[in-house]
Structure formats: structure tokens, C-alpha cells
Design a protein around this motif. Structure first.
Motif, PDB file in Angstrom:
ATOM      1  N   ALA A 184      -7.194  14.696  20.858  1.00 23.18           N
ATOM      2  CA  ALA A 184      -6.841  13.370  20.348  1.00 23.18           C
ATOM      3  C   ALA A 184      -5.694  13.353  19.345  1.00 23.18           C
ATOM      4  CB  ALA A 184      -8.088  12.714  19.750  1.00 23.18           C
ATOM      5  N   PRO A 185      -5.616  14.301  18.385  1.00 22.07           N
ATOM      6  CA  PRO A 185      -4.520  14.238  17.402  1.00 22.07           C
ATOM      7  C   PRO A 185      -3.168  14.676  17.945  1.00 22.07           C
ATOM      8  CG  PRO A 185      -6.402  15.506  16.562  1.00 22.07           C
ATOM      9  CD  PRO A 185      -6.583  15.360  18.027  1.00 22.07           C
ATOM     10  N   ALA A 186      -3.038  14.926  19.239  1.00 17.50           N
ATOM     11  CA  ALA A 186      -1.781  15.432  19.791  1.00 17.50           C
ATOM     12  C   ALA A 186      -0.602  14.504  19.511  1.00 17.50           C
ATOM     13  CB  ALA A 186      -1.918  15.664  21.293  1.00 17.50           C
TER      14      ALA A 186
ATOM     15  N   GLY B  64       1.988  17.729  26.831  1.00 20.43           N
ATOM     16  CA  GLY B  64       0.995  17.992  27.867  1.00 20.43           C
ATOM     17  C   GLY B  64      -0.416  17.649  27.419  1.00 20.43           C
ATOM     18  N   CYS B  65      -0.692  17.894  26.132  1.00 19.21           N
ATOM     19  CA  CYS B  65      -2.028  17.571  25.590  1.00 19.21           C
ATOM     20  C   CYS B  65      -2.277  16.070  25.623  1.00 19.21           C
ATOM     21  CB  CYS B  65      -2.142  18.082  24.155  1.00 19.21           C
ATOM     22  SG  CYS B  65      -2.044  19.870  23.972  1.00 19.21           S
ATOM     23  N   MET B  66      -1.245  15.293  25.350  1.00 17.90           N
ATOM     24  CA  MET B  66      -1.380  13.833  25.405  1.00 17.90           C
ATOM     25  C   MET B  66      -1.671  13.375  26.828  1.00 17.90           C
ATOM     26  SD  MET B  66       1.731  12.694  22.858  1.00 17.90           S
ATOM     27  CE  MET B  66       1.562  10.979  23.317  1.00 17.90           C
TER      28      MET B  66
ATOM     29  N   LEU C 268       6.280  23.854  21.292  1.00 16.21           N
ATOM     30  CA  LEU C 268       5.304  22.963  20.669  1.00 16.21           C
ATOM     31  C   LEU C 268       5.422  21.549  21.230  1.00 16.21           C
ATOM     32  CD1 LEU C 268       5.611  24.209  16.985  1.00 16.21           C
ATOM     33  CD2 LEU C 268       3.591  24.412  18.439  1.00 16.21           C
ATOM     34  N   ASP C 269       6.643  21.069  21.410  1.00 15.74           N
ATOM     35  CA  ASP C 269       6.859  19.727  21.964  1.00 15.74           C
ATOM     36  C   ASP C 269       6.287  19.650  23.374  1.00 15.74           C
ATOM     37  OD1 ASP C 269       8.272  17.466  23.360  1.00 15.74           O
ATOM     38  OD2 ASP C 269       9.195  17.252  21.382  1.00 15.74           O
ATOM     39  N   ARG C 270       6.589  20.645  24.199  1.00 15.65           N
ATOM     40  CA  ARG C 270       6.095  20.650  25.577  1.00 15.65           C
ATOM     41  C   ARG C 270       4.565  20.735  25.619  1.00 15.65           C
ATOM     42  NH1 ARG C 270       8.970  24.556  27.178  1.00 15.65           N
ATOM     43  NH2 ARG C 270       7.462  26.266  27.151  1.00 15.65           N
TER      44      ARG C 270
END
Length: 248
Positions: A56-58, A241-243, A235-237
Motif C-alpha cells: 500500500a505505501p508504494a 510495479g508494486c503499485m 527503485l522507481d521501476r
């Protein structure tokens, strides 16, 4: 007849699931080495900090990432571990050094040494976030190496990304930051990671990738560190992806 076979199959599946659940609950205790005379503390720890952060905090972590300074500048000053103070100081003044504080926090079935007020951890079991494995811990000259304390942002990395200009006290506090920067992990994974950032190393346990990325950003933001270009890209990628996972 077909219906009866299906019902029997469902019963077998339910039994297997129940057995797996029992095994998972019992796993932390199967390899515990309880030292003679040791005190068993109630098990309050779950998986280490990095693996308990949800997807969730992504989005928030991604916003924080894009606000971080990015720098690949060369730092002429040579990194020295001693610049971050003695290993595992008692910076919170609770009578226990940082290593034992983190072991007591992250391990399950913890056994402590008598006469130390719970300050010396003798044994326990770690649910390692980096590999997903259950790792038994037994205090000893060589056995202790199975479980090591990892700096989410390594000290040498922090040195290259602004800590070289900090005061000695700031560096000592960073090295002992239990709240955001320290986790118990499998020793081999910690050694493999060494001083790398996410651009060079990510957890083998892909289920921990979102948590690892979010916590790396959190530490950098808290301590106002810059990050390398390659790390920013990974980190951005990862967080993007987590979102996607969270919205699917």
C-alpha cells in the motif's frame, strides 16, 4: 459416484492445507537451540521489519523517491567503519547494545542469558525477509554469523552519499538506527549484499522487493541522503510495479 469422489478429494485437500498451516506455525521452533539455563521470552516478533511493510505505501514511497537528490559524485574521503562509532553501541541507553536489541525484536522463541536482564540473546529463530527461509540463531563465535544485522542503506553507501560530511555523533546514530535502518537477515544474504544499493542487489525473495524498496527510500529521506542514478532507476521501476500489483 463422481460427486462422492469429488467430496473425498476436497477432504484430502483440506487435510493437506491444515497440515501445512500447523507446520508453518511450528517451523520457528523446530531448529531452536535453547541454551541450558536460558530464559525463554514470549514470542512477540513476526517477520523482520522489511517484510511486514505492505504494498500500500508504494505510491507514497514513489513520491518520496522522486524528491530525493540523485548523485554519482566521487567522494575523495576514504570510507572507514570506525567513523560510524563502535559497532552496536547502546545509543538508546537501555542497557543493551543495538545488536541484541534487534535480535530480541526480530527473532521468535528468543532465549536470553541469565543475569543479563534479557540483554544477551542466546538463541532464537529468524524468518529471513531476504530469502524467505527460517534461520536458526545460536550465539557463538561462528554460529552467530548465521544471523546478521543488515543496514538497509549500508554504511559505506551512506558515506558516499553525504555521510562523509556528517558529525561523528550523526554517523553513530545512523549506524544504530533501529527504527528504520536495521533488520536481522540471513548472514550469507547480508554478505552478498555488502555495500550495494538496489541497482546492484535486490532480495532473492521477490515477495520482499516492495518492502525493501520502500524502506530504502524511507531511510534515505529520513537521513537526507542522496542516491545513485542506477539505484533511482531500480527503485522507481520496483515501486511502480508494486503499485500495479496493489491495484490489480
Amino acid at each position: 459416484m463422481r460427486r462422492r469422489v469429488q467430496q473425498q478429494q476436497l477432504v484430502r485437500v483440506a487435510a493437506l492445507v491444515a497440515a501445512a498451516g500447523i507446520a508453518a506455525i511450528a517451523a520457528p521452533y523446530l531448529h531452536q537451540g535453547t541454551a541450558a539455563g536460558g530464559s525463554v521470552l514470549p514470542s512477540t516478533a513476526g517477520p523482520s521489519t522489511s517484510s511486514t511493510v505492505s504494498v500500500a505505501p508504494a505510491a507514497e514511497a514513489l513520491r518520496e523517491l522522486r524528491a530525493l537528490p540523485v548523485s554519482d559524485a566521487y567522494v575523495p574521503a576514504h570510507y572507514d567503519r570506525d567513523a560510524f562509532g563502535p559497532a552496536w553501541a547502546d545509543t538508546d541507553l537501555n542497557g543493551c547494545d543495538t545488536r541484541n536489541d534487534v535480535l530480541r525484536r526480530d527473532l521468535t522463541a528468543v532465549v536470553t542469558k541469565p543475569g543479563t536482564n534479557g540483554s544477551v540473546v542466546l538463541s532464537g529463530t529468524l524468518h529471513d525477509p531476504y530469502t524467505g527461509r527460517m534461520i536458526p540463531f545460536e550465539r557463538g563465535n561462528t554460529s552467530s554469523l548465521a544471523v546478521q544485522i543488515d543496514h538497509r542503506i549500508p554504511l559505506s553507501y551512506a558515506w558516499r552519499h553525504d555521510a562523509a560530511s556528517w558529525t561523528a555523533k550523526q554517523r553513530e546514530l545512523f549506524a544504530n538506527d533501529q527504527a528504520t535502518n536495521l533488520d536481522d537477515v540471513y548472514g550469507h544474504a547480508n554478505e552478498d549484499k555488502s555495500g550495494s544499493g538496489p541497482g546492484e542487489w535486490m532480495p532473492a525473495n521477490t515477495a520482499d522487493a516492495c518492502s525493501y524498496a520502500a524502506s530504502f527510500v524511507s531511510v534515505a529521506r529520513k537521513w537526507r541522503l542522496s542516491i545513485a542514478t542506477a539505484d533511482e532507476h531500480v527503485l522507481d521501476r520496483t515501486l511502480t510495479g508494486c503499485m500495479s500489483k496493489g491495484s490489480s
